[in-house]
Design an enzyme around this catalytic site. Structure first.
Site, PDB file in Angstrom:
ATOM      1  N   ASP A 224       1.508   5.315  -4.580  1.00  0.00           N
ATOM      2  CA  ASP A 224       1.381   6.199  -3.404  1.00  0.00           C
ATOM      3  C   ASP A 224       2.265   7.455  -3.440  1.00  0.00           C
ATOM      4  O   ASP A 224       2.921   7.784  -2.432  1.00  0.00           O
ATOM      5  CB  ASP A 224       1.678   5.407  -2.114  1.00  0.00           C
ATOM      6  CG  ASP A 224       0.686   4.277  -1.868  1.00  0.00           C
ATOM      7  OD1 ASP A 224      -0.236   4.100  -2.676  1.00  0.00           O
ATOM      8  OD2 ASP A 224       0.851   3.556  -0.865  1.00  0.00           O
TER       9      ASP A 224
ATOM     10  N   LYS B 237      -6.582   2.163  -1.678  1.00  0.00           N
ATOM     11  CA  LYS B 237      -6.349   0.959  -0.867  1.00  0.00           C
ATOM     12  C   LYS B 237      -6.184   1.348   0.582  1.00  0.00           C
ATOM     13  O   LYS B 237      -5.837   2.487   0.906  1.00  0.00           O
ATOM     14  CB  LYS B 237      -5.111   0.212  -1.376  1.00  0.00           C
ATOM     15  CG  LYS B 237      -3.835   1.034  -1.280  1.00  0.00           C
ATOM     16  CD  LYS B 237      -2.667   0.293  -1.888  1.00  0.00           C
ATOM     17  CE  LYS B 237      -1.393   1.086  -1.767  1.00  0.00           C
ATOM     18  NZ  LYS B 237      -0.989   1.402  -0.381  1.00  0.00           N
TER      19      LYS B 237
ATOM     20  N   CYS C  48       5.130  -0.388   0.255  1.00  0.00           N
ATOM     21  CA  CYS C  48       4.053  -0.594  -0.716  1.00  0.00           C
ATOM     22  C   CYS C  48       4.566  -1.002  -2.093  1.00  0.00           C
ATOM     23  O   CYS C  48       3.921  -1.794  -2.783  1.00  0.00           O
ATOM     24  CB  CYS C  48       3.154   0.632  -0.775  1.00  0.00           C
ATOM     25  SG  CYS C  48       2.141   0.759   0.727  1.00  0.00           S
TER      26      CYS C  48
HETATM   27  C1  VGL Z   1       2.979   2.887   3.060  1.00  0.00           C
HETATM   28  C2  VGL Z   1       3.299   2.559   5.301  1.00  0.00           C
HETATM   29  C3  VGL Z   1       1.963   2.788   5.547  1.00  0.00           C
HETATM   30  C4  VGL Z   1       3.578   2.953   1.690  1.00  0.00           C
HETATM   31  C5  VGL Z   1       1.632   3.102   3.278  1.00  0.00           C
HETATM   32  O1  VGL Z   1       2.968   3.587   0.787  1.00  0.00           O
HETATM   33  O2  VGL Z   1       4.670   2.382   1.502  1.00  0.00           O
HETATM   34  N1  VGL Z   1       3.799   2.611   4.069  1.00  0.00           N
HETATM   35  N2  VGL Z   1       1.130   3.047   4.526  1.00  0.00           N
END
Ligand code: VGL
Ligand code: ZN
Length: 206
Positions: free
Chosen positions: A13, A111, A156
């Site tokens: 991410d 995702k 994540c």
């Molecule tokens: C994430 C919160 C919501 C992350 C993704 O990538 O850690 N955290 N969505």
């Protein structure tokens, strides 16, 4: 550390919305970009994940009138933390950081695309049942060990590392290539989880 053809670098991410100026900024999140770019050059196999939510996703505080970000609600599968709207499919914030430079990455795994289920982990969604297919992909490709880095360390990356191990792969988190959101004791809890379950933690010397 010797890296082989059976290793994969799983980059979690590294998107605009998780960097300073984005919708859900991880403090100093952008600092991981040049580090990850360099580390990726050492790996034959690289997989990127991309948080990829539809509008009105269940994890968005805006989908729960009267509830603010960081509040916890009861979803069908249990507790779910609420976040600002982020990484909306096709939006600029959902794009990878513009300086992320890993042209040889073999797979981009999206995702969190089901409206009713969030997915912190790259392997299974927050209902702990719905699989993403990543374990099967890696196994079919002969991968035995997964190195992880990216954003956010305590969400994540944490869930992806725990599920890496649960899926039967060796898991190695590259600590200097992650940044955390840091809510309450989330960093300490992450490290305790890793220690308890045999997720290795390393500093990658560049
Ligand atoms: C994430 C919160 C919501 C992350 C993704 O990538 O850690 N955290 N969505
Ligand atoms: Zn998300």
């Amino acid at each position: 550390m010797e890296i082989t053809t059976h290793d994969v670098f799983l980059v979690i991410d590294v998107q605009r919305d998780f960097c300073p100026g984005g919708a859900l900024p991880v403090p100093s999140g952008d600092e991981v970009v040049p580090i990850i770019n360099q580390i990726a050059q050492r790996f034959e196999h690289v997989v990127l994940t991309q948080d990829w939510h539809p509008k009105h996703h269940l994890s968005f505080a805006s989908s729960h009138p009267g509830k603010a970000s960081l509040h916890v609600v009861e979803a069908s599968y249990g507790e779910q933390t609420l976040w600002p709207d982020h990484c909306v499919q096709g939006s600029a914030g959902a794009e990878f950081h513009p300086s992320l430079d890993i042209p040889h990455a073999e797979l981009i795994l999206r995702k969190g695309f089901r409206r009713e289920i969030d997915s912190y982990s790259a392997f299974q969604e927050n209902d702990r049942r719905t699989k993403t297919g990543l374990a099967g992909y890696l196994r079919e490709r002969g991968i035995t060990r997964v190195f992880l880095a990216g954003l956010a360390y305590d969400y994540c990356v944490r869930f992806s590392a725990m599920d890496t191990k649960a899926a039967g792969f060796e898991a190695v988190v590259i600590e200097n290539a992650c940044r955390a959101i840091a809510l309450g004791n989330s960093i300490e809890e992450t490290m305790n989880d890793f220690r308890r379950s045999g997720v290795q933690q390393i500093y990658f010397k560049l």
